[in-house]
Design an enzyme around this catalytic site. Structure first.
Site, mmCIF file in Angstrom:
data_model
loop_
_atom_site.group_PDB
_atom_site.id
_atom_site.type_symbol
_atom_site.label_atom_id
_atom_site.label_comp_id
_atom_site.label_asym_id
_atom_site.label_seq_id
_atom_site.Cartn_x
_atom_site.Cartn_y
_atom_site.Cartn_z
ATOM 1 N N TYR A 89 0.771 -1.377 -0.095
ATOM 2 C CA TYR A 89 -0.085 0.377 0.030
ATOM 3 C C TYR A 89 0.624 1.331 0.473
ATOM 4 O O TYR A 89 0.788 2.058 -0.842
ATOM 5 C CB TYR A 89 -1.244 0.147 1.738
ATOM 6 C CG TYR A 89 -1.452 1.433 1.446
ATOM 7 C CD1 TYR A 89 -2.985 1.674 0.590
ATOM 8 C CD2 TYR A 89 -1.792 2.278 2.510
ATOM 9 C CE1 TYR A 89 -3.679 2.612 0.790
ATOM 10 C CE2 TYR A 89 -2.126 3.785 2.561
ATOM 11 C CZ TYR A 89 -3.233 3.691 1.622
ATOM 12 O OH TYR A 89 -4.445 4.494 1.645
ATOM 13 N N LYS B 63 1.639 4.204 -2.768
ATOM 14 C CA LYS B 63 0.889 5.177 -3.164
ATOM 15 C C LYS B 63 2.059 6.253 -3.334
ATOM 16 O O LYS B 63 1.844 7.288 -3.879
ATOM 17 C CB LYS B 63 -0.092 5.261 -1.928
ATOM 18 C CG LYS B 63 -1.106 4.230 -1.094
ATOM 19 C CD LYS B 63 -2.110 4.880 -1.740
ATOM 20 C CE LYS B 63 -2.567 6.183 -0.860
ATOM 21 N NZ LYS B 63 -3.936 6.650 -2.200
#
Length: 334
Positions: free
Chosen positions: A139, A143
């Site tokens: 994640y 990101k």
């Protein structure tokens, strides 16, 4: 205006605020919001990885809030997370160019610079991205890639000849009424008695952001990408939070009280918590084909509550006119 991830907590609340200010909104998501779609908003069912769907949804749009993301729980497959967070962001940027959409605001995260490294009063100019190869969760890594892609797209030409203006907002954990991701997980861990344990230094500080403040920041960022505001936010990143540093173990006391449990009192070493989280994550990976379970603790969560990471919001205050309101965490616990 289009909001990707419009079926989620932030996307939906942002959409409602836009509608309240008189803006027509498209809420774009694979799933409908669990709440009623407000008058003035349209729901468009689509996937950010689907170019045609994004292109169709963006007809007549002059601003995109790219909120959609995947992988915060750390349980999804790496290639799935990457296809949404990186692949989807590329499609959003491409569609903005093809559709002559001049404004793109990306909802990033403080995790693009935080990976277990202590940060005290970090600001946008001096804290570098956490090295991608050292990011242990997909994640945060994806990101960070998307964050950089959006900033790099600033100033690129649109099909019609104008320029694309982009900015990114980097919030910490979000809380607020009916928040679905952070608070329920903390509550479950309290009920499991996991947070009867204190990890590490009780002076560890962090930031949080109330949904109302984060929505305010998004609205201001969109304004700051206009000629009227001199495109002040163009190509900029902003940390966004409630404007105060909190000690996690003290901050969640209202949640303990609400659930009828005592404050945490048993102290265990950080290393032990980290080992437990690592084992949990690997067990999850190994057993996933035959048995799926949710790790009660991840390494990212251990770092979040055992390593100070606080940020300054002066830049958002000065350039966007961001003024965080005072909210009580206790009021968000229902």
């Amino acid at each position: 205006t289009m909001v990707t991830g419009g079926g989620g907590y932030l996307g939906y609340n942002l959409g409602c605020a836009l509608v309240s200010s008189g803006v027509a909104v498209v809420l774009f998501d694979v799933r409908k919001p669990k709440w009623e779609i407000p008058s003035g908003a349209d729901f468009f069912r689509g996937d950010v990885r689907d170019y045609e769907a994004v292109f169709e949804a963006c007809e007549g749009v002059d601003c995109v809030f790219h909120v959609a993301a995947c992988g915060m729980s750390g349980l999804e497959q790496a290639n799935h997370i990457e296809s949404i967070n990186v692949g989807g962001t590329k499609i959003i940027i491409d569609v903005c160019k093809q559709r002559n959409i001049p404004r793109l605001i990306y909802t990033s995260t403080v995790n693009v610079v935080f990976g277990g490294n202590p940060i005290e009063e970090g600001d946008e100019e001096t804290v570098p991205y956490f090295p991608l190869e050292k990011q242990f969760n997909h994640y945060s890594r994806t990101k960070a890639i998307a964050d950089q892609m959006v900033l790099a797209a600033n100033g690129t030409l649109l099909k019609g000849g104008d320029k694309l203006h982009t900015c990114v907002l980097r919030p910490p954990g979000i809380y607020g009424p009916e928040e679905q991701r952070h608070l329920p997980r903390v509550a479950v861990n309290i009920q499991r008695r996991l947070f009867n344990f204190k990890f590490g230094n009780h002076k560890v500080q962090m930031n949080w952001v109330h949904i109302g403040n984060l929505v305010q920041a998004h609205l201001l960022a969109a304004e700051a990408l206009t000629s009227e505001k001199g495109y002040v936010a163009s190509g900029q990143a902003y940390y966004i939070h409630d404007g105060e540093n909190v000690i996690f173990s003290e901050w969640i006391v209202p949640l303990f009280e609400k659930l009828g449990y005592r404050k945490p009192w048993i102290h265990i070493p950080v290393l032990l918590a980290h080992i437990a989280a690592t084992v949990m994550e690997y067990l999850h990976l190994i057993l996933k084909p035959v048995f799926s379970f949710t790790p009660f603790l991840t390494r990212n969560e251990v770092w979040n509550v055992t390593v100070t990471h606080t940020f300054r919001i002066d830049k958002a205050r000065n350039q966007l006119g961001y003024k965080p309101q005072k909210f009580s965490f206790a009021d968000s616990v229902d």
